[in-house]
Design an enzyme around this catalytic site. Structure first.
Site, PDB file in Angstrom:
ATOM      1  N   LYS A  54       0.834  -1.209   0.000  1.00 41.58           N
ATOM      2  CA  LYS A  54       0.000   0.000   0.000  1.00 41.58           C
ATOM      3  C   LYS A  54       0.868   1.258   0.000  1.00 41.58           C
ATOM      4  O   LYS A  54       0.584   2.214  -0.731  1.00 41.58           O
ATOM      5  CB  LYS A  54      -0.931   0.002   1.216  1.00 41.58           C
ATOM      6  CG  LYS A  54      -2.069  -0.987   1.116  1.00 41.58           C
ATOM      7  CD  LYS A  54      -2.900  -0.986   2.382  1.00 41.58           C
ATOM      8  CE  LYS A  54      -4.049  -1.975   2.296  1.00 41.58           C
ATOM      9  NZ  LYS A  54      -4.865  -1.973   3.534  1.00 41.58           N
ATOM     10  N   ALA A  68      -1.111   0.999   6.519  1.00 40.84           N
ATOM     11  CA  ALA A  68      -1.306  -0.039   7.536  1.00 40.84           C
ATOM     12  C   ALA A  68      -2.314  -1.051   7.031  1.00 40.84           C
ATOM     13  O   ALA A  68      -3.147  -0.754   6.167  1.00 40.84           O
ATOM     14  CB  ALA A  68      -1.790   0.581   8.847  1.00 40.84           C
ATOM     15  N   ASP A  69      -2.215  -2.242   7.580  1.00 38.98           N
ATOM     16  CA  ASP A  69      -3.209  -3.274   7.292  1.00 38.98           C
ATOM     17  C   ASP A  69      -3.365  -4.150   8.530  1.00 38.98           C
ATOM     18  O   ASP A  69      -2.381  -4.451   9.204  1.00 38.98           O
ATOM     19  CB  ASP A  69      -2.807  -4.129   6.098  1.00 38.98           C
ATOM     20  CG  ASP A  69      -4.012  -4.891   5.561  1.00 38.98           C
ATOM     21  OD1 ASP A  69      -4.750  -4.303   4.753  1.00 38.98           O
ATOM     22  OD2 ASP A  69      -4.233  -6.036   5.990  1.00 38.98           O
ATOM     23  N   THR A  70      -4.598  -4.528   8.807  1.00 42.06           N
ATOM     24  CA  THR A  70      -4.901  -5.329   9.992  1.00 42.06           C
ATOM     25  C   THR A  70      -5.420  -6.689   9.572  1.00 42.06           C
ATOM     26  O   THR A  70      -6.308  -6.789   8.720  1.00 42.06           O
ATOM     27  CB  THR A  70      -5.949  -4.606  10.864  1.00 42.06           C
ATOM     28  OG1 THR A  70      -5.408  -3.344  11.262  1.00 42.06           O
ATOM     29  CG2 THR A  70      -6.305  -5.414  12.100  1.00 42.06           C
TER      30      THR A  70
END
Length: 192
Positions: A54, A68-70
């Site tokens: 990203k 960010a990624d969760t």
């Protein structure tokens, strides 16, 4: 504060809210990726890889980029964003009465092109959830756009018995760690 405007590689209202609370200037530039192609990775590696991709997808010369990624995982199985209410119900049934791990990866791309990335984890324990509570929650639609099918900062808070680790990691951005890295890499240099 006279700080550089961050490029936030996200369309998450939760991440935007956290940056607003900190008073950090930012612009949202969503990175449109096929996240499914990385679903073969273990959960922590997937969170890291998605954050890095990203950040690179929205990279702007001379700009600070935050992505960010969760990933919510039960054991080594990632529970992504549910496709529909039925899958949301299935996710919550599986999480009911159990502890799961929330992995939030973030990537910070400096204006000089240096990329830092890391993953922060938190353990979340759900109490046992009754069927009528599932019906109540699913009617809200809240969990459909969230990893694991629930929002810790929204109505999903009623399911959480405990969190070990940073709450904001569960919300989608490990704020303290991101702040530390911004400090370490000179983002706040104009204030010193």
């Amino acid at each position: 504060m006279n700080l550089p405007t961050l490029v936030l590689a996200s369309q998450s209202p939760r991440r935007a809210e956290l940056l607003r609370r900190l008073g950090l200037p930012f612009e949202m530039v969503p990175a449109h990726l096929d996240e499914g192609r990385l679903s073969h990775l273990p959960p922590a590696a997937m969170a890291r890889a998605l954050a890095v991709e990203k950040a690179r997808a929205v990279q702007r010369p001379g700009r600070w980029v935050l992505a960010a990624d969760t990933v919510v995982a039960l054991g080594q199985e990632a529970l992504g964003k549910p496709r529909d209410t039925a899958e949301n119900r299935a996710f919550l049934r599986r999480l009911s009465g159990r502890t799961h791990t929330v992995h939030t990866g973030f990537a910070l791309l400096r204006p000089d092109g240096h990329l830092h990335n890391e993953v922060v984890e938190a353990q979340v324990t759900f109490r046992t959830i009754g069927e009528w509570e599932l019906d109540w929650y699913l009617q809200s639609g809240e969990g459909l756009d969230k990893a694991g099918g629930y929002g810790a900062q929204g109505l999903g808070m009623v399911f959480i018995e405990s969190i070990q680790g940073d709450f904001y990691t569960v919300m989608g951005l490990p704020v303290s760690r991101v702040w530390q890295r911004l400090l370490e890499y000179g983002y706040f240099a104009s204030l010193a």
